[in-house]
Motif scaffolding. Structure first.
Motif, mmCIF file in Angstrom:
data_model
loop_
_atom_site.group_PDB
_atom_site.id
_atom_site.type_symbol
_atom_site.label_atom_id
_atom_site.label_comp_id
_atom_site.label_asym_id
_atom_site.label_seq_id
_atom_site.Cartn_x
_atom_site.Cartn_y
_atom_site.Cartn_z
ATOM 1 N N GLN A 169 0.875 -1.174 0.000
ATOM 2 C CA GLN A 169 0.000 0.000 0.000
ATOM 3 C C GLN A 169 0.909 1.219 0.000
ATOM 4 O O GLN A 169 1.784 1.345 0.871
ATOM 5 C CB GLN A 169 -0.903 0.014 1.223
ATOM 6 N N GLU A 223 1.404 5.589 -0.605
ATOM 7 C CA GLU A 223 0.754 6.887 -0.510
ATOM 8 C C GLU A 223 0.598 7.473 -1.907
ATOM 9 O O GLU A 223 1.519 7.419 -2.719
ATOM 10 C CB GLU A 223 1.623 7.812 0.349
ATOM 11 N N THR A 264 -4.583 6.475 -1.380
ATOM 12 C CA THR A 264 -3.564 5.437 -1.371
ATOM 13 C C THR A 264 -3.831 4.490 -2.542
ATOM 14 O O THR A 264 -4.934 4.463 -3.093
ATOM 15 C CB THR A 264 -3.555 4.629 -0.057
ATOM 16 N N TRP A 283 -2.664 0.374 -4.111
ATOM 17 C CA TRP A 283 -2.062 -0.933 -3.833
ATOM 18 C C TRP A 283 -1.333 -1.393 -5.076
ATOM 19 O O TRP A 283 -1.832 -1.241 -6.192
ATOM 20 C CB TRP A 283 -3.135 -1.947 -3.463
ATOM 21 N N HIS A 290 6.123 7.594 -4.025
ATOM 22 C CA HIS A 290 4.973 6.965 -3.377
ATOM 23 C C HIS A 290 5.434 6.147 -2.170
ATOM 24 O O HIS A 290 5.609 4.924 -2.270
ATOM 25 C CB HIS A 290 4.214 6.082 -4.377
ATOM 26 N N LEU A 297 3.160 2.560 2.852
ATOM 27 C CA LEU A 297 2.393 2.663 4.089
ATOM 28 C C LEU A 297 2.240 1.297 4.757
ATOM 29 O O LEU A 297 2.231 1.187 5.975
ATOM 30 C CB LEU A 297 1.000 3.238 3.803
#
Length: 178
Positions: free
Chosen positions: A75, A77, A128, A130, A152, A155
């Protein structure tokens, strides 16, 4: 030969001894004498950890020269686009040199994914995304450094495969023979 597949929870160290850190270790979950991790996951990463009592297998799975593929669900950002995914796939240059080509694709958050404790920090104004990222090498904090490099930051990081071994329905803290 014994192989153990373990779904390492967030916050657990990838070792059997605490060494004074106060963090939970593999010893709290696995009572299987003689097995050792074939590779590591950072304390703040989750997912598949392969343990074995076979030194040759441990080396084949953990040493980068053997090129065993490792797949991660990540995941990140922000709303990751094709340019960032292409950069990840082509390899990026980190402080310790260029990464090998990888496979990177955007995916939906899987329905089987468990909630993380503590939860990932939620910020309503920042989306967010994936991604699924498959690497043939395993440098220290490599996935996190790669995603940050393309703008990116990671997270949440869950390893789902190591070579032929998969997480395949193991809940956090559970293990099974491989």
């Amino acid at each position: 030969m014994g192989v153990v597949l373990f779904n390492k929870p967030y916050g657990v160290l990838s070792q059997f001894t605490d060494e004074g850190t106060g963090h939970p270790t593999l010893a709290a979950y696995i009572d299987r004498p003689g097995v050792r991790p074939a590779g590591r996951l950072d304390r703040d990463s989750e997912g598949l950890l392969v343990l074995t009592d076979d030194g040759r297998l441990q080396a084949r799975l953990s040493q980068p020269r053997h090129g065993k593929k490792k797949t991660y669900l990540v995941q990140v950002e922000g709303d990751i686009g094709e340019a960032a995914l292409a950069a990840l796939a082509g390899g990026v240059t980190l402080k310790d040199g260029p990464t090998r080509p990888a496979t990177a694709r955007r995916v939906d958050e899987p329905s089987w994914l468990w909630p993380r404790e503590p939860p990932v920090r939620y910020r309503a104004r920042i989306p967010t995304s994936w991604i699924e990222l498959t690497l043939g090498e395993g440098r220290n904090r490599q996935v996190r450094r790669m995603t940050a490099h393309v703008g990116h930051p990671t997270l949440r990081l869950i390893r789902t495969r190591v070579g032929p071994y998969g997480l395949d329905g193991l809940a956090p803290g559970q293990w099974r023979p491989g």
